[in-house]
Design an enzyme around this catalytic site. Structure first.
Site, PDB file in Angstrom:
ATOM      1  N   SER A   1      -7.138  -4.327  64.693  1.00  6.24           N
ATOM      2  CA  SER A   1      -6.525  -4.587  66.003  1.00  6.24           C
ATOM      3  C   SER A   1      -5.164  -3.892  66.031  1.00  6.24           C
ATOM      4  CB  SER A   1      -6.321  -6.100  66.170  1.00  6.24           C
ATOM      5  OG  SER A   1      -5.464  -6.378  67.251  1.00  6.24           O
TER       6      SER A   1
ATOM      7  N   TYR B   1      -3.467 -14.709  63.895  1.00  4.44           N
ATOM      8  CA  TYR B   1      -4.375 -13.599  64.202  1.00  4.44           C
ATOM      9  C   TYR B   1      -3.797 -12.293  63.639  1.00  4.44           C
ATOM     10  CZ  TYR B   1      -7.282 -10.368  66.924  1.00  4.44           C
ATOM     11  OH  TYR B   1      -8.151  -9.359  67.299  1.00  4.44           O
TER      12      TYR B   1
HETATM   13  N1  LIG Z   1     -11.294  -8.242  72.568  1.00  5.45           N
HETATM   14  C1  LIG Z   1     -10.119  -7.738  72.176  1.00  5.45           C
HETATM   15  O1  LIG Z   1      -9.151  -7.684  72.956  1.00  5.45           O
HETATM   16  C2  LIG Z   1      -9.971  -7.198  70.783  1.00  5.45           C
HETATM   17  C3  LIG Z   1      -8.885  -6.340  70.513  1.00  5.45           C
HETATM   18  C4  LIG Z   1      -8.714  -5.852  69.223  1.00  5.45           C
HETATM   19  C5  LIG Z   1      -9.604  -6.221  68.232  1.00  5.45           C
HETATM   20  N2  LIG Z   1     -10.650  -7.048  68.513  1.00  5.45           N
HETATM   21  C6  LIG Z   1     -11.555  -7.430  67.429  1.00  5.45           C
HETATM   22  O2  LIG Z   1     -12.862  -7.038  67.752  1.00  5.45           O
HETATM   23  C7  LIG Z   1     -13.790  -7.893  67.084  1.00  5.45           C
HETATM   24  C8  LIG Z   1     -14.876  -8.328  68.052  1.00  5.45           C
HETATM   25  O3  LIG Z   1     -14.308  -9.116  69.060  1.00  5.45           O
HETATM   26  P1  LIG Z   1     -14.870  -9.165  70.557  1.00  5.45           P
HETATM   27  O4  LIG Z   1     -13.729  -8.810  71.415  1.00  5.45           O
HETATM   28  O5  LIG Z   1     -16.142  -8.444  70.699  1.00  5.45           O
HETATM   29  O6  LIG Z   1     -15.075 -10.754  70.697  1.00  5.45           O
HETATM   30  P2  LIG Z   1     -16.357 -11.617  71.057  1.00  5.45           P
HETATM   31  O7  LIG Z   1     -17.061 -11.055  72.222  1.00  5.45           O
HETATM   32  O8  LIG Z   1     -15.854 -13.007  71.129  1.00  5.45           O
HETATM   33  O9  LIG Z   1     -17.280 -11.452  69.765  1.00  5.45           O
HETATM   34  C9  LIG Z   1     -16.953 -12.028  68.521  1.00  5.45           C
HETATM   35  C10 LIG Z   1     -18.162 -11.914  67.628  1.00  5.45           C
HETATM   36  O10 LIG Z   1     -17.844 -12.430  66.338  1.00  5.45           O
HETATM   37  C11 LIG Z   1     -18.875 -13.332  65.956  1.00  5.45           C
HETATM   38  N3  LIG Z   1     -18.372 -14.364  65.070  1.00  5.45           N
HETATM   39  C12 LIG Z   1     -17.234 -15.085  65.185  1.00  5.45           C
HETATM   40  N4  LIG Z   1     -17.144 -15.971  64.196  1.00  5.45           N
HETATM   41  C13 LIG Z   1     -18.263 -15.814  63.439  1.00  5.45           C
HETATM   42  C14 LIG Z   1     -18.772 -16.456  62.273  1.00  5.45           C
HETATM   43  N5  LIG Z   1     -18.101 -17.479  61.700  1.00  5.45           N
HETATM   44  N6  LIG Z   1     -19.945 -16.046  61.756  1.00  5.45           N
HETATM   45  C15 LIG Z   1     -20.640 -15.033  62.331  1.00  5.45           C
HETATM   46  N7  LIG Z   1     -20.218 -14.390  63.440  1.00  5.45           N
HETATM   47  C16 LIG Z   1     -19.048 -14.787  63.982  1.00  5.45           C
HETATM   48  C17 LIG Z   1     -19.358 -13.940  67.272  1.00  5.45           C
HETATM   49  O11 LIG Z   1     -20.624 -14.516  67.077  1.00  5.45           O
HETATM   50  P3  LIG Z   1     -21.228 -15.658  68.071  1.00  5.45           P
HETATM   51  O12 LIG Z   1     -20.706 -15.359  69.445  1.00  5.45           O
HETATM   52  O13 LIG Z   1     -22.701 -15.468  67.951  1.00  5.45           O
HETATM   53  O14 LIG Z   1     -20.726 -16.956  67.557  1.00  5.45           O
HETATM   54  C18 LIG Z   1     -19.364 -12.706  68.154  1.00  5.45           C
HETATM   55  O15 LIG Z   1     -20.535 -11.967  67.944  1.00  5.45           O
HETATM   56  C19 LIG Z   1     -12.978  -9.029  66.478  1.00  5.45           C
HETATM   57  O16 LIG Z   1     -12.812  -8.789  65.084  1.00  5.45           O
HETATM   58  C20 LIG Z   1     -11.647  -8.918  67.192  1.00  5.45           C
HETATM   59  O17 LIG Z   1     -10.576  -9.399  66.402  1.00  5.45           O
HETATM   60  C21 LIG Z   1     -10.862  -7.536  69.771  1.00  5.45           C
END
Ligand SMILES: NC(=O)c1ccc[n+]([C@@H]2O[C@H](COP(=O)([O-])OP(=O)(O)OC[C@H]3O[C@@H](n4cnc5c(N)ncnc54)[C@H](OP(=O)(O)O)[C@@H]3O)[C@@H](O)[C@H]2O)c1
Length: 261
Positions: free
Chosen positions: A137, A150
């Site tokens: 991130s 975070y």
């Molecule tokens: N969105 C942003 O603004 C942003 C910015 C920078 C970096 N990121 C990073 O990008 C990555 C993906 O995030 P996203 O934005 O796509 O969020 P998201 O739509 O909420 O997806 C998060 C994913 O992680 C999975 N997950 C969470 N805890 C878990 C666990 N204990 N075991 C297995 N799977 C788990 C969730 O699975 P389930 O839903 O099936 O529980 C979901 O598939 C994260 O690492 C986040 O820190 C996001």
């Protein structure tokens, strides 16, 4: 790149789902991981048959959840690439967080990622030129008020990626660290979206992150990739000259506090 097998964690989420779709469009085979089996099944169904998609619904913070995924990857003939996407968000006043909440974020974002990577290393190292992609991130290089835990977890992912890149430099494993800026997914709470709006921060679509992952893989070598302008400049500036960012964020503190839940 010829067809290879990738395991994508967080595939039931916004960024992981988009990465899975982008890899499948390139003709790669996929092992999809997440906790929500219905979402994984729906994603697997819409991918092309060439993706040969299998999915595993399990909690990666648990040893048995990771073991189920490692077995599925072995059953798929081993994996050429691991894309660590799974993670949770956390926008909170640090002084109001309890011990469990702190541990949960670090476990989900950092410890589980390291444990899964270690468990899959034998499969990765058995393939020539395997790829490890860790999704970090902007906050993994620029820690932000209201995101203390975070940010700490994502700085951990940054350090983990850097150490592995160096430790496996002579073993044919490419280690990619990719840092998205704000991205339109369910990870961001209404408060985070409101703060981003108030600060004028742009938010990318998950497809933008997925294309950046493909570009990193296409480069064929380890690397660090920061998404978004001016975020990529600020992230690097913070590492070189943190006092400048301290000053800039001090001026935003009242605004950030107004948005904290
Ligand atoms: N969105 C942003 O603004 C942003 C910015 C920078 C970096 N990121 C990073 O990008 C990555 C993906 O995030 P996203 O934005 O796509 O969020 P998201 O739509 O909420 O997806 C998060 C994913 O992680 C999975 N997950 C969470 N805890 C878990 C666990 N204990 N075991 C297995 N799977 C788990 C969730 O699975 P389930 O839903 O099936 O529980 C979901 O598939 C994260 O690492 C986040 O820190 C996001």
């Amino acid at each position: 790149m010829s067809a290879r097998t990738f395991v994508v964690t967080g595939a039931s989420g916004g960024i992981g789902g988009a990465i899975a779709e982008a890899l499948a469009a390139r003709g790669h085979r996929l092992v999809l991981a997440g906790r929500d089996g219905a979402r994984l099944a729906a994603l697997a169904k819409k991918l092309p048959a060439s993706a040969d998609a299998v999915w595993v619904a399990s909690d990666l913070t648990r040893a048995d959840g990771r073991a189920a995924l490692v077995t599925a990857c072995a059953d798929a003939g081993g994996v050429d690439g691991l894309v660590n996407v799974a993670g949770v968000g956390c926008f909170a006043a640090f002084e109001r967080m309890d011990e469990n909440a702190i541990a949960d974020v670090v476990t989900a974002n950092l410890t589980a990622t390291m444990q899964l990577t270690r468990a899959l290393l034998p499969q990765l190292l058995a393939k020539r030129g395997a790829d490890l992609v860790n999704i970090g991130s902007t906050f993994g290089s620029l820690a932000f008020p209201g995101h203390a835990v975070y940010s700490a977890s994502k700085f951990g992912i940054y350090g983990f990626s850097e150490a592995l890149r160096r430790e496996f430099a002579d073993r044919g494993l490419c280690v990619h660290y990719l840092a998205p800026r704000a991205t339109d997914t369910a990870l961001n709470s209404a408060e985070v979206n409101a703060l981003n709006g108030a600060m004028g921060n742009h938010s990318d679509s998950p497809a933008v992150v997925a294309q950046a992952v493909l570009a990193a893989l296409d480069a064929g070598r380890s690397g660090r990739h920061y998404l978004g302008w001016p975020e990529k400049l600020f992230a690097r500036l913070n590492l070189a000259c943190p006092a400048l960012i301290d000053k800039a964020l001090a001026g935003k503190l009242a605004l950030i506090r107004r948005h904290l839940p």
